[in-house]
Design a protein around this motif. Structure first.
Motif: not given
Length: 452
Positions: A62-78, A98-105
């Motif tokens: 995701p944009k501005n992803y910070d590995p040291s942050s506690e923010i968690m992201y959904p995972l999409i396996i393609v 448009f904030d219609d879904m969360p940033g995801s890995v």
């Protein structure tokens, strides 16, 4: 209760010009915004003991992803990451913008010439065997643990597959503990037990499962027939934990339906994540039984429960709920919303502003002034500025001065009325006395006349 949307028109117009427009918008967005984002894609390799080989991965954070942050992201396996990864990455960029879904890995598994081996399934069961089972175990036992160890992932995982791999990802549904929470099966080549018992399997889940499936009128005939049959089964499922979406596109082929299906599936899976829209306000907020602060809290608790992420309630959401409370003429909700905003954002003017509005509407001007005075010491927002707070204080203080003046006038009028009443009583008393004296004099005169 299960949510079933059988036809495209149930959540979008099926008119071809709309679909073409959305595809055009997505294409332009990817060209203008998405291409720089693709530069963020990293290519990694993972050594698999199950496959006895090295597999390549495409990974987009995701944009501005910070590995040291506690923010968690959904995972999409393609799955089919060779050709499916980029359309999905573009769609995720589009919807997160448009904030219609969360940033995801997003992780694409590059399969190349191994695709047929990876998706190899038993003809009778439709489940992976031999090379297919090894690939199945690679994903479950090696890939997912590797990603969980190296990235900030929430509990929510999505599997996306097309054709052969669209059927393959269903194999995780037939495990006792499904690996994924959401399944996007785009024109899946269903077979065997998976094809015949997919609906029956979906009856038994006790945790939330999202399932999306799509075909089209110009899909490969044998695939379309199996998908339509599976749709009949799943549509009959009565499971409150299953949320099912189905699309039957028009004038799309087995390959051109991919972009439409990706857009629709993510749009519906993350429907509750979206900002409050007019439809939800009209259908759910306005008739809600209880105070509207509870609706907000329940909504965002649901987002956290489903996706394993914490989404803060934005000022715009508070404003929409506040307006709904006013439309309902619900002063209790207005006050409760103010308390909630004050609790969540103690440094912001938001809560004090709503509490002041409540006080105004209950005609407690002094209390309203107190809340606005508190707001002067807090941080303004984009909608509620210090200039606005100051103007409200001036307005209310002017109202207080006017009320005080009116009170003084009323007091003086009461004093004058009392004085007038006193004077009238005195005058009446004097008049009565004069009349009495006059009568006594008249009586005396009459008596004297009579005596003479």
């Amino acid at each position: 209760m299960i949510t079933i949307l059988k036809n495209s028109e149930m959540f979008y117009s099926k008119k071809q010009d709309f679909i073409s427009l959305k595809k055009t918008v997505l294409m332009v967005f990817v060209l203008l915004v998405g291409l720089p984002a693709f530069a963020q894609i990293s290519y990694k390799e993972i050594n698999s003991s199950n496959l006895n080989s090295v597999r390549k991965l495409k990974i987009k954070l995701p944009k501005n992803y910070d590995p040291s942050s506690e923010i968690m992201y959904p995972l999409i396996i393609v799955f089919d990451g060779d050709y499916l990864f980029e359309p999905i990455a573009g769609q995720v960029d589009f919807q997160t913008y448009f904030d219609d879904m969360p940033g995801s890995v997003i992780v694409g598994v590059v399969q190349g010439n191994d695709r047929r081996y990876d998706g190899y399934c038993d003809e009778v069961t439709g489940l992976p065997k031999e090379s297919g089972l090894r690939f199945h175990n690679f994903v479950a036992q090696e890939l997912i643990p590797y990603l969980e160890e190296n990235y900030n992932l929430s509990k929510f995982k999505i599997a996306v597959g097309h054709d052969l791999m669209g059927n393959f990802i269903n194999s995780y549904l037939f495990k006792e503990d499904p690996l994924f929470n959401a399944y996007v099966c785009i024109s899946p080549d269903l077979s065997g037990t998976v094809r015949d018992y997919l609906g029956e399997r979906l009856e038994f889940f006790k945790d939330d499962i999202f399932y999306y499936m799509a075909t089209s009128d110009k899909d490969l005939p044998y695939i379309r027939e199996a998908v339509l049959s599976a749709n009949e089964q799943i549509s009959a499922v009565n499971n409150q934990f299953l949320t099912y979406y189905f699309d039957d596109f028009e004038n799309d082929t087995h390959y051109t339906l991919v972009n439409s299906a990706i857009a629709r599936s993510f749009d519906k899976i993350f429907e509750i994540y979206k900002p409050l829209r007019e439809k939800e306000l009209e259908e759910k907020v306005m008739p809600y039984e209880g105070t509207l602060d509870d609706y907000l809290v329940e909504r965002y608790d649901r987002i956290e429960d489903l996706f394993g992420i914490v989404k803060p309630i934005k000022e715009e959401e508070f404003e929409k709920i506040r307006k709904a409370a006013e439309q309902r003429e619900d002063l209790e909700s207005l006050e409760a919303i103010g308390r909630l905003a004050k609790k969540l954002y103690p440094e912001s003017v938001l809560g004090s502003h709503y509490l002041a509005m409540h006080a105004e509407k209950t005609e407690d001007t002094k209390k309203a002034i107190k809340h606005y005075e508190e707001a002067l010491e807090l941080e303004e927002t984009s909608l509620i500025t210090m200039d606005y707070i100051t103007s409200k204080l001036e307005e209310l203080n002017g109202t207080i001065e006017l009320l005080e003046l009116e009170k003084e006038i009323e007091k003086e009028e009461r004093k004058l009325a009392k004085q007038k009443e006193k004077e009238e009583k005195e005058a009446a008393k004097e008049a009565a006395k004069a009349a009495k004296e006059e009568k006594a004099k008249a009586d005396k005169d009459n008596k004297e006349k009579e005596d003479n």
